[in-house]
Design a protein around this motif. Structure first.
Motif, short mmCIF file in Angstrom:
data_model
loop_
_atom_site.label_atom_id
_atom_site.label_comp_id
_atom_site.label_asym_id
_atom_site.label_seq_id
_atom_site.Cartn_x
_atom_site.Cartn_y
_atom_site.Cartn_z
N HIS A 35 -41.65 27.11 -40.03
CA HIS A 35 -42.24 27.21 -41.45
C HIS A 35 -40.74 26.95 -42.49
O HIS A 35 -40.84 26.23 -43.39
N ILE A 36 -39.77 27.65 -42.14
CA ILE A 36 -38.64 27.82 -42.76
C ILE A 36 -37.96 26.26 -42.79
O ILE A 36 -37.53 25.44 -43.71
N LEU A 37 -38.06 25.41 -41.64
CA LEU A 37 -37.56 24.14 -41.56
C LEU A 37 -38.35 23.22 -42.08
O LEU A 37 -37.46 22.15 -42.60
N ARG A 38 -39.41 23.47 -42.58
CA ARG A 38 -40.16 22.55 -43.36
C ARG A 38 -39.81 22.62 -44.75
O ARG A 38 -40.22 21.75 -45.72
N SER A 39 -39.28 23.54 -45.09
CA SER A 39 -38.85 23.83 -46.71
C SER A 39 -37.63 22.64 -47.10
O SER A 39 -36.80 22.46 -46.44
N ALA A 40 -38.15 22.01 -48.29
CA ALA A 40 -37.06 21.13 -48.76
C ALA A 40 -35.93 21.80 -49.13
O ALA A 40 -34.81 21.22 -48.84
N ARG A 41 -35.72 23.01 -49.52
CA ARG A 41 -34.51 23.78 -49.72
C ARG A 41 -33.77 23.69 -48.77
O ARG A 41 -32.30 23.61 -48.65
N VAL A 42 -34.15 24.41 -47.53
CA VAL A 42 -33.51 24.39 -46.17
C VAL A 42 -33.17 23.06 -45.76
O VAL A 42 -31.67 22.82 -45.33
N ARG A 43 -33.75 22.04 -45.95
CA ARG A 43 -33.42 20.65 -45.29
C ARG A 43 -32.29 20.14 -46.14
O ARG A 43 -31.30 19.73 -45.53
N LEU A 44 -32.24 20.34 -47.42
CA LEU A 44 -31.05 19.91 -48.23
C LEU A 44 -29.82 20.98 -47.97
O LEU A 44 -28.89 20.05 -47.85
N ALA A 45 -29.87 22.08 -47.58
CA ALA A 45 -29.02 22.67 -47.23
C ALA A 45 -28.36 22.45 -45.90
O ALA A 45 -27.01 22.24 -45.91
N LEU A 46 -28.90 21.99 -44.92
CA LEU A 46 -28.51 21.40 -43.82
C LEU A 46 -28.07 20.31 -43.85
O LEU A 46 -26.83 19.92 -43.29
N LEU A 47 -28.53 19.28 -44.61
CA LEU A 47 -27.70 17.90 -45.03
C LEU A 47 -26.50 18.34 -45.47
O LEU A 47 -25.45 17.55 -45.38
N ALA A 48 -26.61 19.17 -46.65
CA ALA A 48 -25.28 19.38 -47.27
C ALA A 48 -23.96 20.04 -46.21
O ALA A 48 -22.93 19.59 -46.34
N VAL A 49 -24.43 20.80 -44.99
CA VAL A 49 -23.64 21.44 -44.22
C VAL A 49 -23.12 20.00 -43.18
O VAL A 49 -21.91 20.11 -43.08
N PHE A 50 -24.10 19.16 -43.01
CA PHE A 50 -23.79 18.06 -42.12
C PHE A 50 -22.52 17.20 -42.99
O PHE A 50 -21.50 16.87 -42.39
N VAL A 51 -22.95 16.97 -44.13
CA VAL A 51 -21.99 15.97 -45.05
C VAL A 51 -20.60 16.68 -45.29
O VAL A 51 -19.63 15.95 -45.17
N ALA A 52 -20.60 18.11 -45.46
CA ALA A 52 -19.36 18.85 -45.72
C ALA A 52 -18.53 18.90 -44.37
O ALA A 52 -17.31 18.51 -44.44
N ALA A 53 -19.13 19.11 -43.26
CA ALA A 53 -18.46 19.11 -41.94
C ALA A 53 -17.77 17.71 -41.76
O ALA A 53 -16.89 17.68 -41.24
N ARG A 54 -18.65 16.77 -41.87
CA ARG A 54 -18.48 15.43 -41.64
C ARG A 54 -17.31 14.66 -42.52
O ARG A 54 -16.13 14.38 -41.87
N ALA A 55 -17.10 15.34 -43.79
CA ALA A 55 -16.02 15.08 -44.61
C ALA A 55 -14.86 15.57 -44.21
O ALA A 55 -13.54 14.99 -44.09
#
Length: 218
Positions: A35-55
């Motif tokens: 349920h938590i993984l379907r949250s748009a807020r959580v998905r955006l946070a995970l995307l932000a983690v990926f972008v920050a770590a990648r950069a």
């Protein structure tokens, strides 16, 4: 024909009901995680983690590794909600079932099959003219046979026989089967709340239900 028997709690049921309750709650943790993984807020946070770590690291692999670590931490947080609820119950009412439930206008039932406790439910005084259904749990192996429905009806019959006007209860948003059961027995959802600050952050809600029984005398 149902082979189980519903009876009042006895002292020898202590360990069985505690184990049944703990298993029943903890097994919902994966559904809560999904349920938590379907949250748009959580998905955006995970995307932000990926972008920050990648950069920061300049590596796709490290970016994906950061997301994997975030998912692990998220799972730990979700499961901690269930574990905290279990610890609280085992340390309070389920630590002293007779003292909590075996008194006027309270009760605790177990469903037994072949000498084994396979289901449970309790009821307590909730307020003026109301009782609260609590600790409903049925073992995974015995679901789909009408046991939970029979336990729910036991509570409603108990309330009607004593002149109460309503029965209330709470269940988590991921316990969909339980919600359908209660709605099928006449309960309607009347509100929702968050169990804790962590629950608020994860958007994990508790749904509140009420079943009106007519003009009670209490």
């Amino acid at each position: 024909m149902a082979s189980f028997r519903i009876r009042h709690y006895q002292d020898q049921d202590f360990e069985a009901v505690r184990a049944l309750f703990a298993r029943g709650i903890l097994e919902h943790a994966p559904a809560g995680f999904r349920h938590i993984l379907r949250s748009a807020r959580v998905r955006l946070a995970l995307l932000a983690v990926f972008v920050a770590a990648r950069a920061a690291a300049g590596s796709w692999v490290l970016g994906l590794g950061a997301v994997a670590l975030a998912l692990v931490l998220l799972w730990v947080m979700v499961r901690s909600l269930s574990a905290e609820y279990v610890r609280d119950a085992l340390g309070t009412d389920l630590c002293d079932v007779p003292g909590t439930y075996l008194r006027p206008n309270h009760c605790f039932w177990v469903a037994e099959e072949g000498g084994t406790v396979v289901g449970m439910v309790a009821v307590v005084l909730a307020g003026a003219g109301e009782l609260e259904l609590k600790r409903m749990s049925v073992s995974r192996e015995h679901r789909g046979r009408g046991l939970a429905r029979a336990l729910c009806r036991e509570v409603l019959s108990f309330a009607r026989a004593r002149g109460f006007g309503a029965v209330v209860l709470s269940t988590s948003m991921v316990q969909v089967a339980a919600q359908r059961l209660y709605e099928g027995q006449g309960f309607r959802r009347v509100g929702s709340s968050y169990p804790s600050l962590l629950g608020t952050l994860l958007n994990f809600q508790i749904f509140h239900y009420r079943c009106d029984l007519g003009d009670g005398t209490k």
